[in-house]
Design an enzyme around this catalytic site. Sequence first.
Site, PDB file in Angstrom:
ATOM      1  N   GLN A   3       0.836  -1.200   0.000  1.00 27.81           N
ATOM      2  CA  GLN A   3       0.000   0.000   0.000  1.00 27.81           C
ATOM      3  C   GLN A   3       0.873   1.253   0.000  1.00 27.81           C
ATOM      4  O   GLN A   3       1.927   1.268   0.621  1.00 27.81           O
ATOM      5  CB  GLN A   3      -0.897  -0.012   1.238  1.00 27.81           C
ATOM      6  CG  GLN A   3      -2.108   0.870   1.086  1.00 27.81           C
ATOM      7  CD  GLN A   3      -3.035   0.768   2.274  1.00 27.81           C
ATOM      8  OE1 GLN A   3      -3.076  -0.246   2.942  1.00 27.81           O
ATOM      9  NE2 GLN A   3      -3.763   1.820   2.539  1.00 27.81           N
ATOM     10  N   LEU A  60       0.956  -5.973   1.913  1.00 24.54           N
ATOM     11  CA  LEU A  60      -0.038  -6.413   0.922  1.00 24.54           C
ATOM     12  C   LEU A  60       0.621  -7.228  -0.195  1.00 24.54           C
ATOM     13  O   LEU A  60       0.064  -8.218  -0.677  1.00 24.54           O
ATOM     14  CB  LEU A  60      -0.724  -5.182   0.324  1.00 24.54           C
ATOM     15  CG  LEU A  60      -1.444  -5.369  -1.018  1.00 24.54           C
ATOM     16  CD1 LEU A  60      -2.712  -6.169  -0.846  1.00 24.54           C
ATOM     17  CD2 LEU A  60      -1.714  -4.028  -1.671  1.00 24.54           C
ATOM     18  N   GLN A  95       1.025 -10.882  10.287  1.00 20.59           N
ATOM     19  CA  GLN A  95       1.577  -9.774   9.504  1.00 20.59           C
ATOM     20  C   GLN A  95       0.841  -8.451   9.758  1.00 20.59           C
ATOM     21  O   GLN A  95       1.450  -7.392   9.774  1.00 20.59           O
ATOM     22  CB  GLN A  95       1.503 -10.168   8.022  1.00 20.59           C
ATOM     23  CG  GLN A  95       2.286  -9.307   7.083  1.00 20.59           C
ATOM     24  CD  GLN A  95       1.533  -9.123   5.780  1.00 20.59           C
ATOM     25  OE1 GLN A  95       0.432  -8.580   5.772  1.00 20.59           O
ATOM     26  NE2 GLN A  95       2.124  -9.564   4.697  1.00 20.59           N
TER      27      GLN A  95
END
Length: 312
Positions: free
Chosen positions: A13, A96, A249
């Site tokens: 991101q 991500l 995570q």
Amino acid sequence: MGKKRIAFVFPGQGAQYVGMGKDIYENFSQVRELFEKAEDILGFNLRDLCFEGPMDKLKLTSFSQPAIFVVSLATLEALKISLPEISPEATAGLSLGEYTALVASEAISFEDGVNLVYKRGRFMEEASQINPGGMVSLLGLDYQTVEEICQETGVEIANLNCPGQIVISGKKDALEKAVNLAKEKKVKRAVYLEVSGPFHSSLMSPASEKLLRELNKIEIKPPRIPVVSNVTASFENNPEEIRGNLVKQINHTTRWEDSIRFLASSGITTFLEIGPGKVLSGLIRRIDDSLEVYNIETTQDMKLFPERISLA
């Protein structure tokens, strides 16, 4: 190209920008099919969002995550068609991007991946409403100094990106204290990140609990290409360990610098950043300037790549 030991890396991101993916969408029918498949799952017009914006919507966590994920995999698809001889020995992704890497290595299906990252984005936004906060990038301080700042102020280390760049995460007042303390300790710069919450900290625990329920619904296979986990900074082949690491995570430190050093120590010499932006390329060069790094994003990048890599 046979002598190069290649890893594919995928952005996280923050890499989003209006217009991303448009070039490859116009040039590859397979990319158009991939976007259509994603839109069927997401239920909104992903093409318009990626190509036309607006940026205010594109940068929202629940939209930016599926958008970056799909554009990255679409770029990979275009690369496979353009340069089928390029074969990676490993993959990794920043936050991500780890989901992108797992789909690229066929551990998770594209359909499950789209659904997961969309929900992951929503869960992170919801957790940010429960526990508002933010993130700050500290430049020029070592790990030990940042660890001391965390212990004193209650913020947490979110990302170990590269030497001299550590991102902290926490509630707004704790971040202000941490920034003031960092200035006392001669930080070069403290940059507030444009994110909607305190990602990669314990404040994201409501999101990790919801994500676990979603991850338990899908099949995860052993990766066909080794994938480095953000949490362990090493290869993970066991599907249950992969599932657990994806849950961790969200509310644990992302160990990007360690991940790149691990890949380099495994013999990887060449990194291809596949997808929007050049964030990872910059980080990798700062981690180890002996590594070759290439950004693959457009049709032109793919055309020039064989010549660029043979000259390197």
